[in-house]
Write an enzyme that holds these catalytic residues in place. Structure first.
Site, PDB file in Angstrom:
ATOM      1  N   SER A 206      63.476  39.837  36.179  1.00 54.28           N
ATOM      2  CA  SER A 206      64.742  40.473  36.555  1.00 54.28           C
ATOM      3  C   SER A 206      65.874  39.436  36.595  1.00 54.28           C
ATOM      4  O   SER A 206      65.625  38.232  36.747  1.00 54.28           O
ATOM      5  CB  SER A 206      64.578  41.131  37.928  1.00 54.28           C
ATOM      6  OG  SER A 206      64.235  40.147  38.875  1.00 54.28           O
TER       7      SER A 206
ATOM      8  N   CYS B 245      62.119  46.327  29.010  1.00 56.18           N
ATOM      9  CA  CYS B 245      63.460  45.720  28.981  1.00 56.18           C
ATOM     10  C   CYS B 245      64.243  46.199  27.774  1.00 56.18           C
ATOM     11  O   CYS B 245      65.446  46.015  27.704  1.00 56.18           O
ATOM     12  CB  CYS B 245      63.360  44.213  28.977  1.00 56.18           C
ATOM     13  SG  CYS B 245      62.699  43.586  27.449  1.00 56.18           S
TER      14      CYS B 245
ATOM     15  N   GLU C 133      69.961  48.434  36.800  1.00 56.36           N
ATOM     16  CA  GLU C 133      68.768  48.707  35.986  1.00 56.36           C
ATOM     17  C   GLU C 133      67.826  49.553  36.839  1.00 56.36           C
ATOM     18  O   GLU C 133      67.428  49.131  37.931  1.00 56.36           O
ATOM     19  CB  GLU C 133      68.102  47.378  35.621  1.00 56.36           C
ATOM     20  CG  GLU C 133      66.871  47.558  34.761  1.00 56.36           C
ATOM     21  CD  GLU C 133      66.194  46.235  34.405  1.00 56.36           C
ATOM     22  OE1 GLU C 133      66.077  45.348  35.281  1.00 56.36           O
ATOM     23  OE2 GLU C 133      65.773  46.092  33.249  1.00 56.36           O
TER      24      GLU C 133
ATOM     25  N   GLU D 127      52.167  38.651  39.718  1.00 57.18           N
ATOM     26  CA  GLU D 127      51.079  38.913  40.670  1.00 57.18           C
ATOM     27  C   GLU D 127      50.706  40.396  40.686  1.00 57.18           C
ATOM     28  O   GLU D 127      49.716  40.782  41.292  1.00 57.18           O
ATOM     29  CB  GLU D 127      51.434  38.399  42.071  1.00 57.18           C
ATOM     30  CG  GLU D 127      52.691  38.979  42.711  1.00 57.18           C
ATOM     31  CD  GLU D 127      53.984  38.286  42.293  1.00 57.18           C
ATOM     32  OE1 GLU D 127      54.150  37.976  41.096  1.00 57.18           O
ATOM     33  OE2 GLU D 127      54.853  38.074  43.164  1.00 57.18           O
TER      34      GLU D 127
ATOM     35  N   PHE E 205      55.749  41.766  35.155  1.00 56.11           N
ATOM     36  CA  PHE E 205      54.587  42.667  35.171  1.00 56.11           C
ATOM     37  C   PHE E 205      54.539  43.587  33.965  1.00 56.11           C
ATOM     38  O   PHE E 205      53.488  44.114  33.620  1.00 56.11           O
ATOM     39  CB  PHE E 205      54.608  43.524  36.457  1.00 56.11           C
ATOM     40  CG  PHE E 205      55.536  44.710  36.373  1.00 56.11           C
ATOM     41  CD1 PHE E 205      55.101  45.912  35.808  1.00 56.11           C
ATOM     42  CD2 PHE E 205      56.846  44.641  36.826  1.00 56.11           C
ATOM     43  CE1 PHE E 205      55.962  47.000  35.688  1.00 56.11           C
ATOM     44  CE2 PHE E 205      57.706  45.724  36.713  1.00 56.11           C
ATOM     45  CZ  PHE E 205      57.266  46.907  36.144  1.00 56.11           C
TER      46      PHE E 205
END
Ligand code: NAD
Length: 500
Positions: A227, A282, A385, A177, A150
């Site tokens: 992820s 990221c 994370e 989504e 996303f």
């Protein structure tokens, strides 16, 4: 009113037929703004079959013709920049300048793909033996798939679409989504740029669509970004099914601040890299590692007023906002849960953003900025994370301890060192086991003509994204050895008899 989004199949926006939908939120208001269809395996398989039917003709075009589609797409994406950025911010929550950066970094890979004819040139050995020539060519794989996260709804799909299509493949793009609108808009742009129908199919969906991609024999390669647990799952299931797979996962990026660093520059860098896009990058820096207590004290002193000045708000507030909401209520809960764990496990919460509230946007998914000091490697806020506006400070006693922390962490996406010492910088760049390294640069995202990829639990598979690696990932090499021993030319003279 809630909009019903579509898939993009055979050059058309088409409604989903599975009867399953996911909510797409406006993270600033907390409202459901659209419903995205979640494809059934049947819808997916049909889209893959028509991509496979369209692909051979596309692959047969000369590469320059495919590059011209990329060239036209660059113009059209620039033309639609404002519209794309608005749609992106509305679903993701990031500010408009951040959304434009997201699109721009994707666009640069499409620009790079204009050089496809050069990238696809093969190799040739003249006279590898008597009358023998040998040549290698790079051929398209067929139908390939991209599965994207996303947090960069334009950039990461474009990193996949550009090289995959330029190499002559057809692509099934399965975007997140949570932010599906921009990939659909991009598919329409590629059609307008001259892309034949069926070559880019955008299939919205969840696990069912992803599993369908992994299990479909026609799909030759899968490129995933998301992820780490999902990256590991996709890598192992895709490889077990005989596909070429590259997966890029999560991150915990450390920035080491040496005692000789320019502390103002280091603090400024940490503000952008730690809190920009609400930490949902990221390549965000989530761990600051000052070397020595004195450095740590100076750094914290510089960070506090800067963090206190950060403006958090909706993208509609324009340039007055430094970062927006996080993507969903679940993401917000997860971040705040980790903040609580940090407090319970003994970290010092220097700046507390837990009670952040924005008047008029009480239902939005906003998280105030947090700063932790005296974090230790055994704490969950260090190991996991967080993917939110939370910066952890781990004090290191020496440079060796600092580099050791980054090296021992399971993630290895990006890292940075701030120093004036060339020796330390060089040693760091050479020794660190992380894929992307910044020297006095906090977010060292490589440009389109280099490659992007992390090490350790941040990357699975042996080739990176974009740059020359992408042209390797999306093609396979065929080597031809050819002999023409016809005796046409003998002893320097043509033997015309042999030609008869
Ligand atoms: P995610 O893993 O939840 O989702 C990524 C994709 O996987 C989506 O398309 C989603 O639909 C699909 N997916 C989710 N759950 C699945 C399941 N159980 N089975 C099959 N498919 C599933 O990631 P996200 O939350 O969208 O994105 C954030 C993550 O992505 C962060 O961890 C971030 O670090 C990472 N990321 C990594 C890079 C990189 O280059 N290394 C770049 C951007 C984001």
């Amino acid at each position: 009113m809630t909009t019903e989004l579509s898939h993009f199949i055979n050059g058309q926006l088409v409604k989903g037929t599975s009867g399953r939908f996911a909510d797409v939120f406006n993270p600033a208001t907390g409202e459901v703004q659209a419903k995205v269809p979640l494809a059934s395996t049947q819808e997916l398989d049909d889209a893959i079959a028509s991509a496979a039917a369209a692909q051979p003709k596309w692959a047969s075009f000369n590469p320059q013709k495919r590059a011209r589609v990329m060239m036209a797409a660059v113009q059209l994406i620039n033309r639609d920049m404002e519209k794309l950025a608005e749609a992106l911010s509305r679903e993701h929550g990031k500010t408009i300048p951040d959304a434009k950066g997201d699109i721009q970094r994707g666009l640069e890979v499409i620009e790079y793909c204009i050089g496809t004819p050069q990238m696809l040139k093969g190799e040739f050995t003249d006279s590898a033996g008597p009358g023998i020539d040998m040549y290698s060519m790079k051929q398209a794989l067929g139908v390939v798939a991209g599965i994207t996260p996303f947090n960069f709804p334009a950039m990461i799909p474009l990193w996949k679409i550009g090289p995959a299509l330029s190499c002559g493949n057809a692509m099934i793009m399965k975007p997140s989504e949570r932010a599906p609108s921009v990939p659909l808009m991009l598919a329409e742009i590629f059609k307008e740029a001259g892309l034949p129908d069926g070559i880019l199919q955008v299939i919205n969906g969840d696990k069912e669509a992803v599993d369908g991609i992994l299990d479909n024999d026609t799909v030759q390669a899968v490129g995933f970004v998301g992820s780490t647990p999902i990256a590991e799952y996709i890598y192992s299931r895709g490889c077990a099914n005989g596909k070429r797979v590259q997966c890029f996962g999560g991150a915990k990026n450390h920035m080491i601040i040496m005692p000789d660093a320019d502390m103002d520059k280091a603090a400024d860098a940490l503000i952008g890299a730690g809190y920009g896009a609400a930490g949902e990058r990221c390549m965000a820096i989530s761990v600051a590692v000052p070397v020595g207590d004195e450095t740590a004290d100076r750094l914290i002193e510089k960070l506090i007023p800067r963090i206190e000045k950060l403006k958090v708000g909706p993208y509609t507030a324009g340039n007055d906002v430094d970062y927006g909401p996080v993507v969903t209520a679940a993401a917000k809960r997860n971040i705040l849960g980790l903040v609580e764990s940090g407090i319970e496990q003994g970290a010092e919460l220097v700046i507390d953003g837990r009670d952040f509230n924005l008047q008029g946007y009480e239902d939005g998914f906003f998280v105030g900025p947090h700063l932790f000091d005296r974090v230790t490697p055994d704490m969950d806020i260090y190991k996991k994370e967080i993917f939110g506006p939370v910066l952890s400070t781990v004090r290191a006693g020496s440079y060796e301890e600092a580099i050791g922390l980054a090296m021992d962490h399971e993630y290895g996406n990006g890292t940075a060192i701030f120093t004036r010492d060339g020796d330390a910088a060089r040693d760091f760049a050479h020794r660190i086991n992380v894929g992307m390294v910044g020297i006095n640069v906090p977010i060292p995202v490589p440009l389109a003509y280099h490659t992007f990829g992390g090490w350790k639990k941040s990357g699975f598979g042996d080739l990176n994204q974009h740059g020359p690696d992408a042209f390797k990932f999306y093609t396979r090499t065929k080597t031809v050895t050819s002999r023409w021993p016809s005796g046409i030319k003998q002893g320097g003279e043509f033997n015309f008899k042999a030609m008869e």
